[in-house]
Design an enzyme around this catalytic site. Structure first.
Site, short mmCIF file in Angstrom:
data_model
loop_
_atom_site.label_atom_id
_atom_site.label_comp_id
_atom_site.label_asym_id
_atom_site.label_seq_id
_atom_site.Cartn_x
_atom_site.Cartn_y
_atom_site.Cartn_z
N LEU A 156 -15.27 2.97 -16.96
CA LEU A 156 -14.49 2.55 -15.79
C LEU A 156 -13.58 1.35 -16.08
CD1 LEU A 156 -14.10 3.06 -12.69
CD2 LEU A 156 -15.79 1.25 -12.35
N ASP A 157 -12.28 1.49 -15.79
CA ASP A 157 -11.30 0.40 -15.90
C ASP A 157 -11.22 -0.18 -17.31
OD1 ASP A 157 -10.83 0.69 -13.18
OD2 ASP A 157 -12.29 -0.84 -12.62
N ALA A 158 -11.58 0.62 -18.29
CA ALA A 158 -11.59 0.10 -19.66
C ALA A 158 -10.65 0.86 -20.58
CB ALA A 158 -13.02 0.15 -20.21
N GLY B 76 -13.91 -2.85 -11.57
CA GLY B 76 -14.67 -2.22 -10.50
C GLY B 76 -14.08 -2.44 -9.12
#
Lengths: 284, 284, 284, 284
Positions: free
Chosen positions: A227-229, A201
């Site tokens: 998100l960001d995964a 994040g």
């Protein structure tokens, strides 16, 4: 002479390697690179093969057809075959941070990157002078809550008209919508300024400072809806101490971000990345 | 089930990979690992292949014979074929420093190393208690100018009687003679306490301190007749600053030496190292 | 000659450094090391100073008294003053993994560690032979749900009777209770087998494998009540690829764990660590 | 408010720290940073101190005078005192490689570097377009055997007229003459593309490839008369394998060179480097 790169994955079973190498030999190809991997947990076989063809009649499309109707069917393969004849086209998305942009355009100008950059898209005007000095078309597409949908439509049109192959978010500060992600699956590369999965994040350097870590990192990954995964392509780290302020972390992090993003782009455009199960197999 | 590992190198030419994989398939082997490398400067092809055989009649010796009389001849290959059935036997040479010895015996006891240690040889008695506590036979063979030749003869007898496969110099402080090197070519692993080729010879940490380097290293390599100039297997480095004394460098270096030496031993015993032109190809 | 180490922290304000150095000079001390840090976010001043005293009348206790009643009061300092005359006593807690134990005892035997190990405590008997071979007393204190409270009482008695200064959890597989943590604040060092804050809790290598990270790590930290969330002392990392299985990650991680834990112990016993706000200031 | 940075070195003896901190306190300075180092081999004391002054009458020149006539004389100090009021002026020397130039100008434009670049000097015209796009004056001064002396005279005039403080050789491919070195002692920063002292001189990547090292490096150092033998400021390294060609090493090395050179420039301009005995003390 033409060179093709074959990427394959399928359920693991005996004789895949011999079958593929045989097939290429029959087509008069000379294998110059072969690498393979088996995920034993999932029982999945992965392979990357480069082969050179010198005879006149050879076409990549012909090879694809033959491959598809024989081997690919027999083994139930997911596969991609790339010809070296075509350079991938990359769209660059930026916002206000300039370090990745300078770095990528410097590399691009030096001929270090095997790709074309038809244009840069930004939701801000700040970096236009840099694009101008490198003579790359710059499309300013502001994004607000109200205009988000229209902005995306404009983006998509630009991407499609230019036959863009993949997108790089060089510190682009907007969430990418599901629509774009679906359209470009494992073809949108983001640089996240932390050692994922730590500090997902916003403001990861602030979180790293607060936690008092002794090493910070940067992560390049394919964008997925979470998100960001998405699948991690490359990561870099550097040591920090209590004496580094948040500003110091940000400055040190910039050097990581530049290199980790450039590495990811090179791996992607050299067809060295396969994605499976939200992870990457990197044949470097 | 038997597993064999094939290491090959020869002049590069078309169709080697397909020929080898075909050959293995014909012998009913299932290839579980394949990797290859071409040294384009020298035009040499390298290959490492692991294959599993489950049918009853299979023997490694039979496979070797067939390989030798067909493929190896056709392509003019240098080759080695190892069966997983046999654990390599390692002789450990030490002097007075104990850190690599503790580290290796700890790993050995934990089952981390795929090898046997029939005995330890030392020119000093200092480390005998450690060998005793790990219950490894310890041969004290002092070496002076006058006794050097006799000492070597004793060493050679021990090595031959125990059918030793390779030797590890875990900070052994004597020059190895040409005779031993010739007998065990690319089978004597040394750990040198610098980032070779910087600081060849004695007291490298003192030299590193004097030169004011900001990074120190350790290098594991095969022993050749030229001092510290053999093929490099692995290297490790760590950061240092002006605030580190020579003693600090030595202490920090110990951790590098332990890990770099252990890595080299694992690579060697897992048959992942090929040597050519005084360099290594490491198929990790 | 006596050497003392002073660790100070207090609200930042002008003239602290001059006041402290003056005070030491008045007491006829020769400052051989000074370092300071200001956390500008929190406005806290930190200082570490080493001073040598050669005159006869000097006592560490006398110095402490004088310091306490003057400087410490004036500036509202939190402070500790250590004399080099006393070696810290470390209790080693282990369970079944032996790599950190071997590593620490090897270092201890070589004289690399500036500490004493009065005993080892374990909830299993597996590692007793190692303790025996190094001739360190080994207390087997099994821990089950039912015996946990009694076990802890036994542990505490052993710790207090031996005047233990700090505890090291060398892959000890039990949660430490609040009681022990309160008794030994910032004096219990744990090694966690991930790059915290990524992969808190059990089985971090499995989580790292699942997430597909390209770098794994290890973290030494002081134990606090929140699991794996205490102040970080040291971290180490190493690169991994898709080709590494979970077992490979575990094996590579062992080398990180050994070094990162040993580093933390050295920093702690050399009085180089200060804790504030759940973070460490490391004066290396 | 003015901030000054004091760098001192002298023969080690008691009470230097207390004397200096006292002196600063008397002048109503508030010490915000202090660090010191003793080279015990040479018995030399080093110190770096930052102090803030808020009273009206303060001038850096007045402080220098007072320091010189008292402390500096008493202790026989070599010293430098810098005021934060003046940005150092850097001359950039380049030839044909553009990666360090792009990197430094990108950082410069972003405001990351605390310095001014009055001009770029090059013996070739290749990089002029880059200088132009960043709007930095570019002086083309060709160097041949015959023109070398005249070229140097022109360089020196440019440097002196612009009151240049230090010079950065960003892959400048000419040997710097004794005259220039004498004029700018420890003020000419070079980036060498190897892990010095390994691979001194030309074509270090070729030498690294030939030697088969597993790690390559880059080194920033001050230029002295002996080639590639000056005091080392910073070093960086990265892993390589047998699969990397010389071209790969060169490409990977570029990223090292950029970062290691930028680090050296930051350390130099932030007054964190002291040179003694052909080594650096880096107060970071």
């Amino acid at each position: 002479m033409q060179k093709i790169t074959i990427l394959i994955h399928c359920k693991d079973r005996p004789n895949i390697i011999a079958s593929v190498t045989n097939f290429v030999a029959e087509k008069q190809g000379n294998i110059v690179y072969i690498d393979q991997h088996v995920d034993r947990e999932q029982n999945i076989f992965f392979m990357r093969l480069e082969s050179e063809f010198i005879h006149d009649g050879f076409t990549a499309d012909g090879f694809r057809e033959a491959f598809k109707s024989t081997l690919a069917t027999t083994f139930g393969m997911k596969w991609r075959i790339y010809s070296s004849a075509r350079k991938p086209k990359m769209a660059l998305f930026v916002s206000k941070y300039d370090h990745c942009l300078y770095d990528l355009l410097g590399r691009y100008n030096s001929g270090e990157l095997n790709l074309e950059i038809p244009f840069i898209i930004s939701n801000h005007l700040d970096l236009k002078p840099i694009a101008d000095s490198f003579k790359i078309p710059f499309h300013h597409i502001p994004v607000t809550k109200d205009t988000k949908e229209a902005a995306e439509k404009t983006q998509l049109e630009l991407l499609e008209n230019a036959k863009i192959d993949f997108i790089v978010l060089a510190r682009y500060m907007q969430i990418i919508s599901e629509k774009l992600i679906t359209k470009y699956p494992n073809k949108i590369i983001n640089i996240h300024h932390s050692f994922l999965p730590a500090f997902v994040g916003a403001k990861p350097y602030h979180s790293a400072f607060k936690r008092g870590v002794k090493i910070i990192g940067a992560t390049s990954h394919y964008v997925t809806e979470e998100l960001d995964a998405g699948p991690i392509i490359d990561q870099g780290v550097t040591q920090v101490t209590h004496s580094h302020s948040i500003e110091d972390l940000i400055a040190k992090g910039r050097d990581l971000e530049k290199i980790v993003l450039a590495n990811a782009i090179k791996l992607h455009t050299n067809r060295k990345v396969m994605v499976y199960n939200n992870k990457t197999v990197i044949f470097s």
